[in-house]
Motif scaffolding. Sequence first.
Motif, PDB file in Angstrom:
ATOM      1  N   THR A   2       6.485 -10.023  -4.377  1.00 21.42           N
ATOM      2  CA  THR A   2       7.374  -9.005  -4.913  1.00 21.42           C
ATOM      3  C   THR A   2       7.830  -9.405  -6.303  1.00 21.42           C
ATOM      4  O   THR A   2       7.871 -10.584  -6.645  1.00 21.42           O
ATOM      5  CB  THR A   2       8.601  -8.821  -4.012  1.00 21.42           C
ATOM      6  N   GLY A   3       8.223  -8.429  -7.089  1.00 19.55           N
ATOM      7  CA  GLY A   3       8.639  -8.697  -8.456  1.00 19.55           C
ATOM      8  C   GLY A   3       7.432  -8.814  -9.354  1.00 19.55           C
ATOM      9  O   GLY A   3       6.453  -9.472  -9.025  1.00 19.55           O
ATOM     10  N   ALA A   4       7.486  -8.173 -10.497  1.00 15.33           N
ATOM     11  CA  ALA A   4       6.333  -8.175 -11.397  1.00 15.33           C
ATOM     12  C   ALA A   4       6.281  -9.472 -12.182  1.00 15.33           C
ATOM     13  O   ALA A   4       7.252  -9.857 -12.819  1.00 15.33           O
ATOM     14  CB  ALA A   4       6.429  -6.992 -12.360  1.00 15.33           C
ATOM     15  N   GLY A  61      -7.653  -8.436   3.894  1.00 11.97           N
ATOM     16  CA  GLY A  61      -8.317  -9.340   2.956  1.00 11.97           C
ATOM     17  C   GLY A  61      -8.885  -8.678   1.718  1.00 11.97           C
ATOM     18  O   GLY A  61      -9.407  -9.368   0.830  1.00 11.97           O
ATOM     19  N   MET A  62      -8.792  -7.349   1.635  1.00  6.93           N
ATOM     20  CA  MET A  62      -9.333  -6.635   0.484  1.00  6.93           C
ATOM     21  C   MET A  62      -8.221  -6.349  -0.524  1.00  6.93           C
ATOM     22  O   MET A  62      -7.136  -5.890  -0.157  1.00  6.93           O
ATOM     23  CB  MET A  62      -9.983  -5.317   0.921  1.00  6.93           C
ATOM     24  N   LEU A  63      -8.504  -6.600  -1.784  1.00  2.00           N
ATOM     25  CA  LEU A  63      -7.526  -6.342  -2.831  1.00  2.00           C
ATOM     26  C   LEU A  63      -7.293  -4.843  -3.000  1.00  2.00           C
ATOM     27  O   LEU A  63      -8.235  -4.051  -2.960  1.00  2.00           O
ATOM     28  CB  LEU A  63      -8.011  -6.923  -4.162  1.00  2.00           C
ATOM     29  N   ARG A  64      -6.021  -4.480  -3.191  1.00  2.00           N
ATOM     30  CA  ARG A  64      -5.633  -3.096  -3.434  1.00  2.00           C
ATOM     31  C   ARG A  64      -4.490  -3.086  -4.445  1.00  2.00           C
ATOM     32  O   ARG A  64      -3.936  -4.135  -4.788  1.00  2.00           O
ATOM     33  CB  ARG A  64      -5.143  -2.417  -2.147  1.00  2.00           C
ATOM     34  N   TRP A  65      -4.109  -1.879  -4.850  1.00  2.00           N
ATOM     35  CA  TRP A  65      -3.010  -1.716  -5.795  1.00  2.00           C
ATOM     36  C   TRP A  65      -1.692  -1.397  -5.118  1.00  2.00           C
ATOM     37  O   TRP A  65      -0.624  -1.629  -5.681  1.00  2.00           O
ATOM     38  CB  TRP A  65      -3.358  -0.628  -6.815  1.00  2.00           C
ATOM     39  N   ILE A  80       5.153   3.834  -6.092  1.00  2.00           N
ATOM     40  CA  ILE A  80       6.110   3.907  -7.206  1.00  2.00           C
ATOM     41  C   ILE A  80       6.461   2.505  -7.705  1.00  2.00           C
ATOM     42  O   ILE A  80       6.503   2.253  -8.922  1.00  2.00           O
ATOM     43  CB  ILE A  80       7.364   4.678  -6.772  1.00  2.00           C
ATOM     44  N   LEU A  81       6.696   1.584  -6.778  1.00  2.00           N
ATOM     45  CA  LEU A  81       7.004   0.200  -7.147  1.00  2.00           C
ATOM     46  C   LEU A  81       5.865  -0.428  -7.934  1.00  2.00           C
ATOM     47  O   LEU A  81       6.063  -1.025  -9.004  1.00  2.00           O
ATOM     48  CB  LEU A  81       7.285  -0.623  -5.890  1.00  2.00           C
ATOM     49  N   ARG A  82       4.650  -0.289  -7.417  1.00  2.00           N
ATOM     50  CA  ARG A  82       3.501  -0.944  -8.052  1.00  2.00           C
ATOM     51  C   ARG A  82       3.156  -0.301  -9.398  1.00  2.00           C
ATOM     52  O   ARG A  82       2.685  -0.974 -10.318  1.00  2.00           O
ATOM     53  CB  ARG A  82       2.292  -0.900  -7.119  1.00  2.00           C
ATOM     54  N   THR A 119       0.860   5.589 -12.471  1.00  2.00           N
ATOM     55  CA  THR A 119       1.486   4.916 -13.610  1.00  2.00           C
ATOM     56  C   THR A 119       1.634   5.865 -14.787  1.00  2.00           C
ATOM     57  O   THR A 119       2.685   5.910 -15.446  1.00  2.00           O
ATOM     58  CB  THR A 119       0.666   3.683 -14.013  1.00  2.00           C
ATOM     59  N   ALA A 120       0.604   6.649 -15.053  1.00  2.00           N
ATOM     60  CA  ALA A 120       0.662   7.584 -16.177  1.00  2.00           C
ATOM     61  C   ALA A 120       1.661   8.704 -15.929  1.00  2.00           C
ATOM     62  O   ALA A 120       2.299   9.193 -16.870  1.00  2.00           O
ATOM     63  CB  ALA A 120      -0.725   8.157 -16.448  1.00  2.00           C
TER      64      ALA A 120
END
Length: 209
Positions: A2-4, A61-65, A80-82, A119-120
């Motif tokens: 958590t936290g960017a 185990g798979m990367l996601r956003w 929204i957080l990401r 994001t946009a």
Amino acid sequence: MTGAPNAAGWPHIYREGSANSSILLMLHGTGSNEQDIAQLAAELDPSAGVLAPRGRTQEKGMLRWFARRGEGLFDVDDVILRAGELAQFVGEAREQYGLGDRQFIAVGFSNGANIALATAMLHADVIDRVITFSGMYPFGDRTTEGDLSGSRFLVLNGRTDPMAPLESVTTVVQELRRQGADVEQVLRDGGHGVASSDLSAAVGWLKRL
């Protein structure tokens, strides 16, 4: 996690590109990574700079956003957080690499397209040029109320894509236009993926920016 983190602490690829060229923000799909998606940049604009971060969530185990509750059922609060984290990362990368006012263009595939859209739509001051391959509406049954009057989007999808249903694609195009964005939509036969016709459309769109 958590936290960017700052840009230096977020795994990513950066390539300078030609002087004063645009920066392609390359956003990978589920189960892929920054190395894979960065290769696509050369097919779109070999002179562009490249910034390709790694998705910070995982599913089996798979990367996601961002997290989801099932196929096509997104955890909208996490979206929204990401999106906020990604916008912060872009700002920090701009400073870290001394990019000045070079234009960022988000290019996403599948889950990467969805986080690019989110994001946009939420942070148009950071990202206002977007190409999406096989993306869909990222906010579930919610709507957003932004001013996208200066933003431009190229939305590329297959008509029979079960992972990005046409109804959801139609929703994202309608929402973008409702908020004032300039949207070019290209539909092709077929399903999920990046077809050669998608690449051709993207190259042409980039040249018109």
